[in-house]
Design a protein around this motif. Sequence first.
Motif, mmCIF file in Angstrom:
data_model
loop_
_atom_site.group_PDB
_atom_site.id
_atom_site.type_symbol
_atom_site.label_atom_id
_atom_site.label_comp_id
_atom_site.label_asym_id
_atom_site.label_seq_id
_atom_site.Cartn_x
_atom_site.Cartn_y
_atom_site.Cartn_z
ATOM 1 N N ALA A 162 -49.964 -8.789 28.563
ATOM 2 C CA ALA A 162 -50.104 -7.489 27.904
ATOM 3 C C ALA A 162 -49.677 -7.584 26.451
ATOM 4 C CB ALA A 162 -49.279 -6.436 28.642
ATOM 5 N N GLU A 163 -48.614 -8.326 26.193
ATOM 6 C CA GLU A 163 -48.128 -8.490 24.820
ATOM 7 C C GLU A 163 -49.153 -9.222 23.956
ATOM 8 O OE1 GLU A 163 -46.319 -9.284 27.566
ATOM 9 O OE2 GLU A 163 -44.945 -7.593 27.495
ATOM 10 N N GLN A 164 -49.776 -10.247 24.508
ATOM 11 C CA GLN A 164 -50.797 -10.980 23.756
ATOM 12 C C GLN A 164 -52.005 -10.094 23.478
ATOM 13 O OE1 GLN A 164 -51.044 -14.136 26.638
ATOM 14 N NE2 GLN A 164 -50.127 -15.618 25.221
ATOM 15 N N ALA A 165 -52.398 -9.290 24.444
ATOM 16 C CA ALA A 165 -53.522 -8.363 24.240
ATOM 17 C C ALA A 165 -53.191 -7.372 23.136
ATOM 18 C CB ALA A 165 -53.851 -7.635 25.543
ATOM 19 N N ALA A 166 -51.966 -6.857 23.146
ATOM 20 C CA ALA A 166 -51.551 -5.908 22.108
ATOM 21 C C ALA A 166 -51.541 -6.571 20.743
ATOM 22 C CB ALA A 166 -50.179 -5.334 22.436
ATOM 23 N N GLU A 167 -51.126 -7.817 20.656
ATOM 24 C CA GLU A 167 -51.104 -8.529 19.376
ATOM 25 C C GLU A 167 -52.504 -8.660 18.790
ATOM 26 O OE1 GLU A 167 -49.142 -12.281 19.983
ATOM 27 O OE2 GLU A 167 -47.219 -11.328 20.377
ATOM 28 N N VAL A 168 -53.506 -8.761 19.640
ATOM 29 C CA VAL A 168 -54.890 -8.881 19.180
ATOM 30 C C VAL A 168 -55.441 -7.510 18.780
ATOM 31 C CG1 VAL A 168 -57.244 -9.461 19.906
ATOM 32 C CG2 VAL A 168 -55.345 -10.951 20.546
ATOM 33 N N VAL A 169 -55.211 -6.526 19.606
ATOM 34 C CA VAL A 169 -55.840 -5.211 19.432
ATOM 35 C C VAL A 169 -55.080 -4.301 18.468
ATOM 36 C CG1 VAL A 169 -56.491 -3.098 20.672
ATOM 37 C CG2 VAL A 169 -56.907 -5.321 21.701
ATOM 38 N N LEU A 170 -53.763 -4.316 18.537
ATOM 39 C CA LEU A 170 -52.957 -3.349 17.786
ATOM 40 C C LEU A 170 -53.204 -3.349 16.277
ATOM 41 C CD1 LEU A 170 -50.930 -1.095 18.068
ATOM 42 C CD2 LEU A 170 -49.105 -2.795 18.011
ATOM 43 N N PRO A 171 -53.235 -4.488 15.606
ATOM 44 C CA PRO A 171 -53.479 -4.437 14.154
ATOM 45 C C PRO A 171 -54.820 -3.783 13.791
ATOM 46 C CG PRO A 171 -52.673 -6.606 14.783
ATOM 47 C CD PRO A 171 -52.974 -5.858 16.057
ATOM 48 N N GLN A 172 -55.839 -4.076 14.573
ATOM 49 C CA GLN A 172 -57.148 -3.489 14.301
ATOM 50 C C GLN A 172 -57.156 -1.992 14.593
ATOM 51 O OE1 GLN A 172 -60.432 -5.979 15.898
ATOM 52 N NE2 GLN A 172 -58.795 -7.444 16.332
#
Length: 67
Positions: free
Chosen positions: A41-51
């Motif tokens: 979940a943390e890795q997914a957030a790192e990809v999606v959150l900035p965008q």
Amino acid sequence: VDQELEIGLRSVAVPVFSADGTVVAAMNVSMSVRPDTTQSAEQAAEVVLPQLLEAAAQVREALAASR
């Protein structure tokens, strides 16, 4: 949110602010959690959150320009 609403569903959300800093909406990205993935979940957030944060900032700018 990682599979709290439904097994196999993960989502990331951010607030959308008006020009005066009031929260006026939210933006959300939902994604499937595939059984064959090792992405946390943390890795997914790192990809999606900035965008997602950038998109929310663009909406804020558009709201400010429409006044």
